[in-house]
Design a protein around this motif. Structure first.
Motif, PDB file in Angstrom:
ATOM      1  N   UNK A 120       0.849  -1.206   0.030  1.00  0.00           N
ATOM      2  CA  UNK A 120      -0.110   0.136   0.005  1.00  0.00           C
ATOM      3  C   UNK A 120       0.846   1.210   0.080  1.00  0.00           C
ATOM      4  N   UNK A 121       2.000   1.181   0.566  1.00  0.00           N
ATOM      5  CA  UNK A 121       2.952   2.438   0.605  1.00  0.00           C
ATOM      6  C   UNK A 121       3.337   2.319  -0.890  1.00  0.00           C
ATOM      7  N   UNK A 122       3.701   1.317  -1.484  1.00  0.00           N
ATOM      8  CA  UNK A 122       4.060   1.633  -3.105  1.00  0.00           C
ATOM      9  C   UNK A 122       2.984   2.235  -3.700  1.00  0.00           C
ATOM     10  N   UNK A 123       1.701   1.545  -3.465  1.00  0.00           N
ATOM     11  CA  UNK A 123       0.637   2.359  -4.232  1.00  0.00           C
ATOM     12  C   UNK A 123       0.501   3.525  -4.098  1.00  0.00           C
ATOM     13  N   UNK A 124       0.590   4.033  -2.911  1.00  0.00           N
ATOM     14  CA  UNK A 124       0.476   5.588  -2.616  1.00  0.00           C
ATOM     15  C   UNK A 124       1.613   6.146  -3.210  1.00  0.00           C
ATOM     16  N   UNK A 125       2.842   5.800  -3.039  1.00  0.00           N
ATOM     17  CA  UNK A 125       3.914   6.417  -3.792  1.00  0.00           C
ATOM     18  C   UNK A 125       3.695   6.525  -5.275  1.00  0.00           C
ATOM     19  N   UNK A 126       3.156   5.369  -5.739  1.00  0.00           N
ATOM     20  CA  UNK A 126       3.143   5.145  -7.124  1.00  0.00           C
ATOM     21  C   UNK A 126       1.979   6.333  -7.642  1.00  0.00           C
ATOM     22  N   UNK A 127       1.072   6.533  -6.929  1.00  0.00           N
ATOM     23  CA  UNK A 127       0.061   7.572  -7.243  1.00  0.00           C
ATOM     24  C   UNK A 127       0.767   8.969  -7.167  1.00  0.00           C
ATOM     25  N   UNK A 128       1.602   9.206  -6.012  1.00  0.00           N
ATOM     26  CA  UNK A 128       2.513  10.618  -5.808  1.00  0.00           C
ATOM     27  C   UNK A 128       3.229  10.690  -6.962  1.00  0.00           C
ATOM     28  N   UNK A 129       4.130   9.742  -7.444  1.00  0.00           N
ATOM     29  CA  UNK A 129       5.325   9.909  -8.032  1.00  0.00           C
ATOM     30  C   UNK A 129       5.185   9.619  -9.687  1.00  0.00           C
ATOM     31  N   UNK A 130       4.214   8.714  -9.870  1.00  0.00           N
ATOM     32  CA  UNK A 130       3.831   8.462 -11.259  1.00  0.00           C
ATOM     33  C   UNK A 130       4.700   7.555 -11.803  1.00  0.00           C
ATOM     34  N   UNK A 131       5.860   7.102 -11.059  1.00  0.00           N
ATOM     35  CA  UNK A 131       7.054   6.691 -11.585  1.00  0.00           C
ATOM     36  C   UNK A 131       7.452   5.323 -11.058  1.00  0.00           C
ATOM     37  N   UNK A 132       7.403   4.164 -11.757  1.00  0.00           N
ATOM     38  CA  UNK A 132       7.923   2.967 -10.961  1.00  0.00           C
ATOM     39  C   UNK A 132       9.159   2.989 -10.598  1.00  0.00           C
ATOM     40  N   UNK A 133      10.135   3.589 -11.056  1.00  0.00           N
ATOM     41  CA  UNK A 133      11.453   3.613 -10.432  1.00  0.00           C
ATOM     42  C   UNK A 133      11.779   4.590  -9.185  1.00  0.00           C
ATOM     43  N   UNK A 134      10.873   5.331  -9.151  1.00  0.00           N
ATOM     44  CA  UNK A 134      10.754   6.467  -8.047  1.00  0.00           C
ATOM     45  C   UNK A 134      10.059   5.814  -6.985  1.00  0.00           C
ATOM     46  N   UNK A 135       8.978   5.101  -6.989  1.00  0.00           N
ATOM     47  CA  UNK A 135       8.151   4.638  -6.055  1.00  0.00           C
ATOM     48  C   UNK A 135       9.012   3.388  -5.537  1.00  0.00           C
ATOM     49  N   UNK A 136       9.693   2.543  -6.350  1.00  0.00           N
ATOM     50  CA  UNK A 136      10.462   1.417  -5.793  1.00  0.00           C
ATOM     51  C   UNK A 136      11.458   1.933  -5.019  1.00  0.00           C
ATOM     52  N   UNK A 137      12.278   2.759  -5.497  1.00  0.00           N
ATOM     53  CA  UNK A 137      13.348   3.373  -4.677  1.00  0.00           C
ATOM     54  C   UNK A 137      12.986   3.968  -3.516  1.00  0.00           C
ATOM     55  N   UNK A 138      11.892   4.325  -3.236  1.00  0.00           N
ATOM     56  CA  UNK A 138      11.450   5.003  -2.110  1.00  0.00           C
ATOM     57  C   UNK A 138      11.004   4.053  -1.054  1.00  0.00           C
ATOM     58  N   UNK A 139      10.300   2.731  -1.506  1.00  0.00           N
ATOM     59  CA  UNK A 139      10.333   1.706  -0.711  1.00  0.00           C
ATOM     60  C   UNK A 139      11.489   0.909  -0.204  1.00  0.00           C
ATOM     61  N   UNK A 140      12.633   0.825  -1.223  1.00  0.00           N
ATOM     62  CA  UNK A 140      13.680   0.178  -0.800  1.00  0.00           C
ATOM     63  C   UNK A 140      14.228   1.167   0.250  1.00  0.00           C
ATOM     64  N   UNK A 141      14.025   2.335   0.048  1.00  0.00           N
ATOM     65  CA  UNK A 141      14.725   3.514   1.142  1.00  0.00           C
ATOM     66  C   UNK A 141      14.363   3.154   2.495  1.00  0.00           C
ATOM     67  N   UNK A 142      12.713   2.916   2.441  1.00  0.00           N
ATOM     68  CA  UNK A 142      12.314   2.796   4.096  1.00  0.00           C
ATOM     69  C   UNK A 142      12.670   1.364   4.484  1.00  0.00           C
ATOM     70  N   UNK A 143      12.697   0.545   3.712  1.00  0.00           N
ATOM     71  CA  UNK A 143      13.286  -0.797   4.434  1.00  0.00           C
ATOM     72  C   UNK A 143      14.638  -0.808   4.819  1.00  0.00           C
ATOM     73  N   UNK A 144      15.577  -0.293   3.896  1.00  0.00           N
ATOM     74  CA  UNK A 144      16.948  -0.685   3.953  1.00  0.00           C
ATOM     75  C   UNK A 144      17.789   0.702   4.452  1.00  0.00           C
ATOM     76  N   UNK A 145      17.520   1.803   3.712  1.00  0.00           N
ATOM     77  CA  UNK A 145      18.590   2.976   3.942  1.00  0.00           C
ATOM     78  C   UNK A 145      18.290   3.599   5.332  1.00  0.00           C
TER      79      UNK A 145
END
Length: 255
Positions: free
Chosen positions: A159-184
């Motif tokens: 759902x975080x990925x879905x929300x970020x997808x709506x916000x960024x409209x970019x697959x790469x940006x949303x995935x990077x954001x999810x990875x940052x939340x988990x690991x960075x």
């Protein structure tokens, strides 16, 4: 609303990316089997008890990231192909579109995540047998809160990925954001001065799962600061916050 839900379910299950993401997440089962065989062999060689990490916990990030892709691609794929315009024409009320996608992604990822976690758990305990590997000392009832919290975290990440997808409209940006939340972010929090490192770490997404199950964080960071109910609220807040931002930007911008 029923027609919108049916449409979104059809979209999600008809694209190859959904099956690919679930398949990648299911690799957790294979990883858990291989890990259990490995630590079982080590335990036999040592002739004693071993304290190994539970595979359903150790490989949880694999399932989280894989199923988060379902949430991301549920909306960014439409922006990439331009079909988002048709979706907004068919569903002019944008909150309805977001809620329908949220419901479909929630059901899909929770069902897939729960199944993968349970199969990983069962197969690893079956392979471990009577060997004392550390992760198989507790009963299923004792491990159930951790499994439930893990399944919830998988859905929240989607759902975080879905929300970020709506916000960024970019697959790469949303995935990077999810990875940052988990690991960075958890890595950065480790370098904060004490006691801020433990306090901030307790609020970060990966560390909420053990706290929901009533377990402490690593001794290096100190004990968890949140009771289970507060950790559960904090975890859900990640999804609510991401979806709220996504809805705000969806209403504000043109397709």
């Amino acid at each position: 609303m029923r027609e919108v839900l049916s449409s979104e379910w059809l979209k999600l299950r008809s694209v190859n990316s959904t099956r690919t993401a679930i398949g990648a997440a299911a690799a957790m089962v294979l990883a858990g089997v291989l890990w259990t065989f490995y630590v079982s062999g080590v335990a036999e060689d040592r002739g004693g008890m071993l304290r190994a990490a539970a595979p359903e916990a150790g490989f949880l990030p694999l399932t989280q990231v894989s199923l988060a892709l379902i949430g991301v691609l549920a909306i960014t794929s439409e922006h990439a192909t331009g079909t988002i315009r048709a979706s907004l024409v068919a569903v002019p009320k944008r909150s309805t579109l977001l809620l329908a996608k949220t419901a479909v992604v929630t059901m899909t990822t929770f069902a897939a995540g729960s199944a993968i976690l349970l199969v990983t758990y069962a197969s690893s305990r079956l392979i471990a047998g009577d060997r004392r590997l550390g992760f198989n000392d507790a009963s299923f009832a004792d491990d159930l809160p951790m499994l439930a919290a893990s399944a919830l975290s998988v859905t929240v990440l989607a759902l975080v990925g879905l929300g970020l997808g709506f916000a960024t409209r970019s697959t790469a940006a949303a995935v990077v954001s999810v990875v940052a939340l988990l690991f960075v972010l958890p890595g950065i929090a480790n370098y904060l001065p004490s006691p801020w490192n433990a306090q901030v770490s307790a609020l970060l997404l990966p560390n909420l799962v053990p706290q929901i199950a009533g377990r402490h964080l690593s001794t290096r960071l100190g004990e968890g600061f949140l009771p289970p109910w507060a950790a559960a609220i904090a975890l859900v807040a990640y999804a609510v916050g991401a979806l709220a931002v996504g809805l705000h930007l969806l209403r504000k911008r043109d397709a």
